[in-house]
Write an enzyme that holds these catalytic residues in place. Structure first.
Site, PDB file in Angstrom:
ATOM      1  CG  HIS A 211      -0.222   0.292   2.495  1.00 38.70           C
ATOM      2  ND1 HIS A 211       0.457  -0.684   3.161  1.00 38.70           N
ATOM      3  CD2 HIS A 211      -0.048   1.433   3.207  1.00 38.70           C
ATOM      4  CE1 HIS A 211       1.007  -0.161   4.243  1.00 38.70           C
ATOM      5  NE2 HIS A 211       0.720   1.122   4.301  1.00 38.70           N
TER       6      HIS A 211
HETATM    7  C1  UD1 Z   1      -2.154   5.201   5.941  1.00 43.24           C
HETATM    8  C2  UD1 Z   1      -0.854   5.621   6.639  1.00 43.24           C
HETATM    9  C3  UD1 Z   1       0.190   4.500   6.528  1.00 43.24           C
HETATM   10  C4  UD1 Z   1      -0.375   3.194   7.045  1.00 43.24           C
HETATM   11  C5  UD1 Z   1      -1.660   2.893   6.260  1.00 43.24           C
HETATM   12  C6  UD1 Z   1      -2.296   1.590   6.658  1.00 43.24           C
HETATM   13  C7  UD1 Z   1      -0.353   8.010   6.606  1.00 43.24           C
HETATM   14  C8  UD1 Z   1       0.554   9.038   6.064  1.00 43.24           C
HETATM   15  N1  UD1 Z   1      -0.272   6.809   6.027  1.00 43.24           N
HETATM   16  O1  UD1 Z   1      -1.869   5.105   4.558  1.00 43.24           O
HETATM   17  O2  UD1 Z   1       1.319   4.843   7.299  1.00 43.24           O
HETATM   18  O3  UD1 Z   1       0.567   2.168   6.873  1.00 43.24           O
HETATM   19  O4  UD1 Z   1      -2.579   3.965   6.483  1.00 43.24           O
HETATM   20  O5  UD1 Z   1      -3.375   1.320   5.862  1.00 43.24           O
HETATM   21  O6  UD1 Z   1      -1.106   8.284   7.531  1.00 43.24           O
HETATM   22  N2  UD1 Z   1      -9.235   4.678   1.578  1.00 43.24           N
HETATM   23  C9  UD1 Z   1     -10.467   4.082   1.485  1.00 43.24           C
HETATM   24  N3  UD1 Z   1     -11.075   3.691   2.634  1.00 43.24           N
HETATM   25  C10 UD1 Z   1     -10.511   3.875   3.865  1.00 43.24           C
HETATM   26  C11 UD1 Z   1      -9.245   4.488   3.944  1.00 43.24           C
HETATM   27  C12 UD1 Z   1      -8.613   4.868   2.800  1.00 43.24           C
HETATM   28  O7  UD1 Z   1     -11.010   3.878   0.408  1.00 43.24           O
HETATM   29  O8  UD1 Z   1     -11.127   3.479   4.875  1.00 43.24           O
HETATM   30  C13 UD1 Z   1      -8.535   5.069   0.340  1.00 43.24           C
HETATM   31  C14 UD1 Z   1      -8.828   6.483  -0.083  1.00 43.24           C
HETATM   32  O9  UD1 Z   1      -8.925   6.528  -1.448  1.00 43.24           O
HETATM   33  C15 UD1 Z   1      -7.585   7.237   0.353  1.00 43.24           C
HETATM   34  C16 UD1 Z   1      -6.501   6.168   0.216  1.00 43.24           C
HETATM   35  O10 UD1 Z   1      -7.159   4.938   0.526  1.00 43.24           O
HETATM   36  O11 UD1 Z   1      -7.346   8.366  -0.402  1.00 43.24           O
HETATM   37  C17 UD1 Z   1      -5.330   6.379   1.119  1.00 43.24           C
HETATM   38  O12 UD1 Z   1      -5.752   6.503   2.509  1.00 43.24           O
HETATM   39  P1  UD1 Z   1      -4.866   7.381   3.535  1.00 43.24           P
HETATM   40  O13 UD1 Z   1      -5.443   7.311   4.882  1.00 43.24           O
HETATM   41  O14 UD1 Z   1      -4.631   8.726   2.950  1.00 43.24           O
HETATM   42  O15 UD1 Z   1      -3.455   6.667   3.543  1.00 43.24           O
HETATM   43  P2  UD1 Z   1      -3.060   5.110   3.491  1.00 43.24           P
HETATM   44  O16 UD1 Z   1      -2.486   4.854   2.157  1.00 43.24           O
HETATM   45  O17 UD1 Z   1      -4.183   4.235   3.963  1.00 43.24           O
END
Ligand code: UD1
Length: 369
Positions: A211
């Site tokens: 991820h």
């Molecule tokens: C975040 C953390 C990372 C951790 C990871 C675990 C930061 C900088 N990064 O990254 O350190 O290892 O979580 O998963 O905080 N999304 C969904 N549903 C959700 C959550 C996210 O669809 O419930 C999608 C969205 O499109 C979003 C993308 O995932 O834009 C990324 O989510 P985000 O929380 O920004 O960062 P992660 O890549 O999950």
């Protein structure tokens, strides 16, 4: 005269936070002198990224839910800060506990510290020394303004001392995530997830999770990884519970039919899949730690790790992110699979140690002061 319990707020935001918050909530809730206040930022919000974990781990409903959702780093971090400030002003905790290295962690530290609230960082001191990683920036900023720094492994203490943190503020407490793993391992082994996914009893398989933005956002980079995974899958079928962030890029790329894409799994089922796999290929931080304790070999698809104990003592190997480096690490693993040892204090009692440090600082220290 009865004194009111000391309020300590705890932030949970993203999936890897929930397994750390669970044992802490259990330990703090059992102490009548402490009143924990749980705040969910809503950084992760899908049921299978959040609600399922609260259910699996028996975490109480949050006292506050900030519902921030997704956004750019700046927008997400700013939104958490804006919504957290009034909550801390209203609930007036003596301390704010933050875990890990996600945007919710750094946002919480900044807001609390500027309100004069003590900040306790759990999983402090880890360093990948790679400042292109958003988590590394979150770690450095958070640690630089934290009052108490609780570390999982010796490297954390050494890094903080080198950065000039006073030794009296650093406590090696072990690993909360491993408390959760030990507590749920037996239940996981009975989960039946392999049968649900059509995996024959005892059949060999590998598990994949990816991820990190550097690995999954650019189709060209992800293509290199998929090409290596497709080759490995010729020898060992692979199962890949996919993070929402990875899905859109993978959909555009060719994939071996021996790589099975799954929805993200809950905690219990994912633990069962790890425990039963021959090898785990991942770019996660926490999974490097969990595989070390499960004794399952781990190939980390990164060039560095902030968790060196998983390599020095555990089952982890850095595999890099190119097709060649991943296949080289795979060949080395095949020739000499790592068995590894459990790192010191990863014994299921980190929650108790965190509680003891917090009690000394906030309850006994306050009574003396
Ligand atoms: C975040 C953390 C990372 C951790 C990871 C675990 C930061 C900088 N990064 O990254 O350190 O290892 O979580 O998963 O905080 N999304 C969904 N549903 C959700 C959550 C996210 O669809 O419930 C999608 C969205 O499109 C979003 C993308 O995932 O834009 C990324 O989510 P985000 O929380 O920004 O960062 P992660 O890549 O999950």
């Amino acid at each position: 005269m009865e004194t009111a319990p000391t309020s300590l707020a705890i932030i949970a935001g993203a999936r890897p936070n929930f397994m750390k918050v669970a044992p802490l909530m259990h330990a703090l809730s059992a102490d009548p002198a402490i009143k924990p206040i749980l705040i969910h930022t809503g950084q992760h919000y899908d049921h299978n990224m959040s609600g399922q974990f609260f259910q699996d781990l028996g975490i109480a409903e949050p006292d506050y839910h900030l519902e921030v959702g997704s956004g750019s780093h700046a927008a997400q971090t700013a939104e958490i800060m804006k919504r957290l400030e009034p909550v801390l002003l209203e609930s007036k905790p003596a301390g704010l506990i933050i875990v890990g290295d996600v945007n919710s962690t750094v946002a919480g530290a900044l807001v609390a510290k500027k309100l004069g609230i003590d900040v306790i960082h759990i999983e402090a001191g880890l360093r990948s020394f790679d400042r292109t990683m958003p988590e590394e920036i979150n770690r450095i900023v958070t640690d630089s303004i934290s009052d108490l720094l609780l570390v999982t492994e010796e490297s954390g203490r050494a890094n903080l001392l080198r950065e000039g943190v006073a030794e009296s503020r650093i406590h090696l407490v072990g690993n909360l995530m491993i408390d959760t793993l030990r507590r749920h391992r037996d239940q996981a082994l009975k989960s039946g997830v392999q049968a649900r996914l059509g995996i024959e009893p005892g059949a060999a398989y590998g598990l994949v999770t990816l991820h990190r933005p550097a690995n999954v956002d650019d189709p060209e980079q992800l293509g290199k990884i998929l090409s290596a995974l497709s080759e490995i899958a010729q020898e060992l079928p692979l199962y890949w519970p996919m993070h929402p962030r990875t899905r859109s890029t993978v959909a555009r790329l060719p994939l071996s039919e021996r790589i099975h894409i799954l929805e993200p799994l809950g905690y219990i089922e994912f633990l069962a899949m790890q425990a039963g796999s021959r090898v785990v290929l991942t770019d996660s931080g926490g999974i490097q730690e969990e595989t070390t304790v499960l004794g399952v070999p781990c190939l980390t698809l990164r060039d560095n790790t902030e968790r060196p104990v998983t390599i020095d003592a555990g089952t982890n190997r850095l595999a890099g992110t190119s097709r060649e480096s991943i296949l080289k690490a795979w060949a080395e693993h095949r020739a000499n699979p790592k068995k590894g040892q459990e790192p010191p204090l990863w014994d299921g009692k980190a929650g108790e140690r965190c509680h003891a440090v917090l009690r000394r600082h906030f309850v006994e220290g306050a009574a003396q002061g």
